[in-house]
Scaffold this motif. Structure first.
Motif, PDB file in Angstrom:
ATOM      1  N   VAL A 104      67.203  58.415  78.635  1.00 54.26           N
ATOM      2  CA  VAL A 104      66.133  57.563  79.135  1.00 54.26           C
ATOM      3  C   VAL A 104      64.988  57.581  78.126  1.00 54.26           C
ATOM      4  CG1 VAL A 104      64.499  57.136  80.996  1.00 54.26           C
ATOM      5  CG2 VAL A 104      66.777  58.049  81.518  1.00 54.26           C
ATOM      6  N   SER A 147      61.243  56.074  77.248  1.00 55.11           N
ATOM      7  CA  SER A 147      60.079  55.393  77.810  1.00 55.11           C
ATOM      8  C   SER A 147      59.617  54.271  76.884  1.00 55.11           C
ATOM      9  CB  SER A 147      58.941  56.380  78.024  1.00 55.11           C
ATOM     10  OG  SER A 147      58.429  56.828  76.782  1.00 55.11           O
ATOM     11  N   LYS A 148      58.836  53.340  77.445  1.00 50.69           N
ATOM     12  CA  LYS A 148      58.270  52.276  76.621  1.00 50.69           C
ATOM     13  C   LYS A 148      57.376  52.867  75.536  1.00 50.69           C
ATOM     14  CE  LYS A 148      56.415  49.651  79.823  1.00 50.69           C
ATOM     15  NZ  LYS A 148      55.693  48.481  80.388  1.00 50.69           N
ATOM     16  N   GLU A 177      57.662  55.787  74.069  1.00 47.34           N
ATOM     17  CA  GLU A 177      58.476  56.386  73.010  1.00 47.34           C
ATOM     18  C   GLU A 177      59.071  55.318  72.102  1.00 47.34           C
ATOM     19  OE1 GLU A 177      62.358  59.342  72.426  1.00 47.34           O
ATOM     20  OE2 GLU A 177      61.539  58.974  74.433  1.00 47.34           O
ATOM     21  N   SER A 199      52.612  48.571  74.356  1.00 47.25           N
ATOM     22  CA  SER A 199      53.924  48.950  74.889  1.00 47.25           C
ATOM     23  C   SER A 199      54.533  47.835  75.731  1.00 47.25           C
ATOM     24  CB  SER A 199      53.807  50.229  75.717  1.00 47.25           C
ATOM     25  OG  SER A 199      52.986  50.018  76.852  1.00 47.25           O
ATOM     26  N   THR A 234      67.148  49.338  83.169  1.00 47.74           N
ATOM     27  CA  THR A 234      65.738  49.636  83.395  1.00 47.74           C
ATOM     28  C   THR A 234      65.611  50.670  84.497  1.00 47.74           C
ATOM     29  OG1 THR A 234      65.012  47.413  82.756  1.00 47.74           O
ATOM     30  CG2 THR A 234      63.496  48.708  84.098  1.00 47.74           C
ATOM     31  N   ARG A 251      60.127  54.789  84.356  1.00 42.30           N
ATOM     32  CA  ARG A 251      60.616  55.783  83.404  1.00 42.30           C
ATOM     33  C   ARG A 251      60.953  55.186  82.046  1.00 42.30           C
ATOM     34  NH1 ARG A 251      65.498  58.422  86.359  1.00 42.30           N
ATOM     35  NH2 ARG A 251      65.544  59.712  84.473  1.00 42.30           N
ATOM     36  N   GLY A 252      61.568  54.003  82.031  1.00 36.92           N
ATOM     37  CA  GLY A 252      61.888  53.404  80.747  1.00 36.92           C
ATOM     38  C   GLY A 252      63.229  52.705  80.756  1.00 36.92           C
ATOM     39  N   TYR A 253      63.965  52.838  79.647  1.00 42.09           N
ATOM     40  CA  TYR A 253      65.221  52.123  79.460  1.00 42.09           C
ATOM     41  C   TYR A 253      66.317  53.082  79.006  1.00 42.09           C
ATOM     42  CZ  TYR A 253      62.001  48.172  79.384  1.00 42.09           C
ATOM     43  OH  TYR A 253      61.011  47.267  79.694  1.00 42.09           O
TER      44      TYR A 253
END
Length: 225
Positions: free
Chosen positions: A168, A170-171, A173, A187, A212, A216-218
């Motif tokens: 996972v 994050s945007k 990161e 972001s 998604t 948390r993110g992608y």
């Protein structure tokens, strides 16, 4: 991918920065060891090029402090010294590879890319997940034997997702890893890139390669083939 170059020769530093930016890297630079150590500690770095003969803090000392701080990203050292002991000292301090000046920049680029592949557990520049193939050397993305037309930032996002498949991200990161240190980052732009990638990689919404996770993110979900 995020590259840190620590080099006190201004002309060489600019040359390396331009070349690696053209190769698709987000590049941070420092002209002395103290600045390089600060950037390496405070910003996400995937790989670093460090000259041994630096002002304020030598490349060897910089490496030792990085490894003592738990930083494990690969580091290639540059040295104008050909003595075997200097190479041994650099490797003992935690370097993963070295290159003696003068050098051909093509060899340096190839070695840096090899270090990134090794860090990602890859033995070759091409990764394949289902019908999607990505070549980190040529920066080509193939879907069902057809090359996709991706922008530079779309490629960077996809490369980072695929090299960290199953994780996972994050945007924040993703943003940190595709933009240079001094870029005015947003972001929310990541959402745009991911949306474009989904349309290009999965126009029929069958593969669903990028998941998604709300808040948390992608995550890249396809399995390696």
């Amino acid at each position: 991918m995020r590259l840190l170059i620590v080099e006190d020769e201004a002309e060489l530093l600019q040359q390396l920065q331009r070349r690696f930016q053209n190769e698709g890297f987000g590049v941070d630079t420092a002209a002395d060891g103290e600045e390089g150590l600060y950037i390496a500690r405070e910003y996400p770095v995937n790989v670093a090029i460090v000259d041994i003969g630096l002002p304020k803090l030598s490349g060897i000392e910089l490496l030792q402090q990085l490894r003592a701080a738990g930083k494990t990203f690969p580091v290639l050292i540059l040295t104008a010294r050909g003595r075997w002991q200097d190479k041994v000292d650099g490797l003992d301090a935690g370097a993963d590879d070295y290159l003696v000046k003068p050098f051909h920049i093509e060899e340096l680029v190839a070695r840096v890319k090899a270090l990134l592949r090794r860090a990602a557990g890859l033995s070759r520049p091409e990764v394949e997940y289902g019908p999607i193939r990505l070549n980190t050397s040529t920066q080509q993305v193939i879907l069902n034997n057809t090359e996709l037309d991706l922008t530079a930032y779309e490629y960077k996002v996809l490369e980072y997702l695929m090299l960290n498949a199953g994780k996972v991200l994050s945007k924040a990161e993703l943003t940190e890893h595709i933009y240079a240190q001094d870029f005015d980052r947003d972001s929310n732009v990541i959402e745009v890139f991911v949306g474009r990638l989904r349309r290009k990689l999965d126009p029929d919404n069958v593969l669903q390669p990028i998941e998604t996770l709300r808040g948390r993110g992608y995550r890249f979900t396809l399995e390696q083939t």
